[in-house]
Design an enzyme around this catalytic site. Structure first.
Site, PDB file in Angstrom:
ATOM      1  N   ILE A  56       0.782  -1.302   0.011  1.00 58.04           N
ATOM      2  CA  ILE A  56       0.027   0.162   0.039  1.00 58.04           C
ATOM      3  C   ILE A  56       0.896   1.409   0.043  1.00 58.04           C
ATOM      4  O   ILE A  56       2.245   1.189   0.394  1.00 58.04           O
ATOM      5  CB  ILE A  56      -0.896   0.096   1.130  1.00 58.04           C
ATOM      6  CG1 ILE A  56      -0.294   0.033   2.652  1.00 58.04           C
ATOM      7  CG2 ILE A  56      -2.075  -1.190   1.050  1.00 58.04           C
ATOM      8  CD1 ILE A  56      -1.237   0.162   3.682  1.00 58.04           C
ATOM      9  N   ASP A  57       0.508   2.324  -0.619  1.00 54.08           N
ATOM     10  CA  ASP A  57       1.259   3.710  -0.784  1.00 54.08           C
ATOM     11  C   ASP A  57       1.638   4.054   0.734  1.00 54.08           C
ATOM     12  O   ASP A  57       1.012   3.715   2.009  1.00 54.08           O
ATOM     13  CB  ASP A  57       0.540   4.519  -1.383  1.00 54.08           C
ATOM     14  CG  ASP A  57      -0.194   4.282  -2.784  1.00 54.08           C
ATOM     15  OD1 ASP A  57       0.701   3.421  -3.401  1.00 54.08           O
ATOM     16  OD2 ASP A  57      -1.149   4.870  -3.160  1.00 54.08           O
ATOM     17  N   ARG A  58       2.784   4.773   0.561  1.00 53.67           N
ATOM     18  CA  ARG A  58       3.333   5.229   1.772  1.00 53.67           C
ATOM     19  C   ARG A  58       2.610   5.984   2.878  1.00 53.67           C
ATOM     20  O   ARG A  58       2.387   6.042   3.816  1.00 53.67           O
ATOM     21  CB  ARG A  58       4.725   6.101   1.523  1.00 53.67           C
ATOM     22  CG  ARG A  58       5.439   6.540   2.660  1.00 53.67           C
ATOM     23  CD  ARG A  58       6.978   7.075   2.329  1.00 53.67           C
ATOM     24  NE  ARG A  58       7.791   7.180   3.731  1.00 53.67           N
ATOM     25  CZ  ARG A  58       8.986   7.256   3.622  1.00 53.67           C
ATOM     26  NH1 ARG A  58       9.813   7.327   2.140  1.00 53.67           N
ATOM     27  NH2 ARG A  58       9.749   7.567   4.819  1.00 53.67           N
ATOM     28  N   THR A 100      -0.632   6.074   2.852  1.00 55.44           N
ATOM     29  CA  THR A 100      -1.893   5.417   3.162  1.00 55.44           C
ATOM     30  C   THR A 100      -1.622   4.372   4.532  1.00 55.44           C
ATOM     31  O   THR A 100      -0.418   4.050   4.706  1.00 55.44           O
ATOM     32  CB  THR A 100      -2.242   4.355   2.031  1.00 55.44           C
ATOM     33  OG1 THR A 100      -2.493   5.106   0.952  1.00 55.44           O
ATOM     34  CG2 THR A 100      -3.696   3.638   2.292  1.00 55.44           C
TER      35      THR A 100
END
Length: 229
Positions: free
Chosen positions: A61-63, A65
């Site tokens: 998952i994105d940083r 997020t």
């Protein structure tokens, strides 16, 4: 250092973490300590493992997020979970806080995305023929709560494209709170965005038991807390 409160599930095969916003999942050019590194250190220390520790990332998952990340503790579990992910046998549900506007209560969004490597951003197309390198991106959202200025959307993914949720919500003029890259008015003070990998459901690849986990909303965030109540 990994906080044990972040561990939502652990057995001999899998460890599932509630990632904090700002933690990077896997090492990159920044050189910052990754969640994967922290998990390896935790396993090594807790179980007194000699030598190198195996920990395999199942998905990212994105940083900015927060939320659920699955990490395999054995190569057998990693192989099976990776295959399950490809077959869409791992159901992931997200929560997103977006700018309030008039949108349908529920909607299935279909777009075509292409990653721009230079600025690490997804370019979105409405026509599949607009760019030959684009890939179909599909999600379904439903509105579950409203506040004076924001909506809380629950999102089910049918595909797993780069920055998919962020880009698709931006495309319908509902950028995620704090997500300057995709059209938010302002950033969050801590650099996070209000996107949470909230729930995950799958059959354990070894034990064949059903696993269903829900990540709590980020601590010390009154907006998230108000929506969770």
């Amino acid at each position: 250092m990994l906080n044990e409160k972040q561990i939502l599930f652990e057995d001999n095969h899998i460890i599932i973490i509630n990632k904090k916003a700002g933690q990077i999942v896997q090492g990159d050019k920044t050189g910052d300590i990754s969640l994967l590194d922290e998990v390896k250190f935790y396993i090594k220390q807790k179980y007194l493992k000699p030598g190198n520790v195996f920990a395999g990332l199942v998905h990212r998952i994105d940083r900015p997020t927060s939320g659920i990340v699955i990490i395999a503790k054995t190569s057998k579990a990693l192989t099976r979970l990776t295959e399950m992910l490809k077959k869409r046998e791992i159901k992931k549900t997200y929560w997103a806080v977006v700018k309030k506007k008039e949108i349908p209560e529920t909607q299935r969004l279909v777009h075509y995305l292409k990653k721009n490597e230079k600025n690490n951003k997804a370019i979105i197309y409405h026509d599949p023929n607009a760019n030959t390198g684009s890939k179909e991106a599909i999600l379904t959202y439903k509105m579950i709560k409203k506040s004076d200025h924001y909506l809380l959307l629950e999102i089910d993914l049918e595909t797993g494209r780069h920055h998919q949720i962020r880009a698709q919500l931006s495309a319908i003029k509902c950028p995620i709170k704090g997500d300057l890259k995709y059209g938010a008015d302002r950033s969050n003070g801590d650099g996070s965005i209000h996107l949470l990998a909230r729930k995950i459901e799958f059959i354990h690849p070894i034990k064949k038991e059903k696993i269903r986990l829900v990540a709590p909303v980020p601590e010390n965030d009154n907006l998230w807390k108000s929506f969770e109540r």
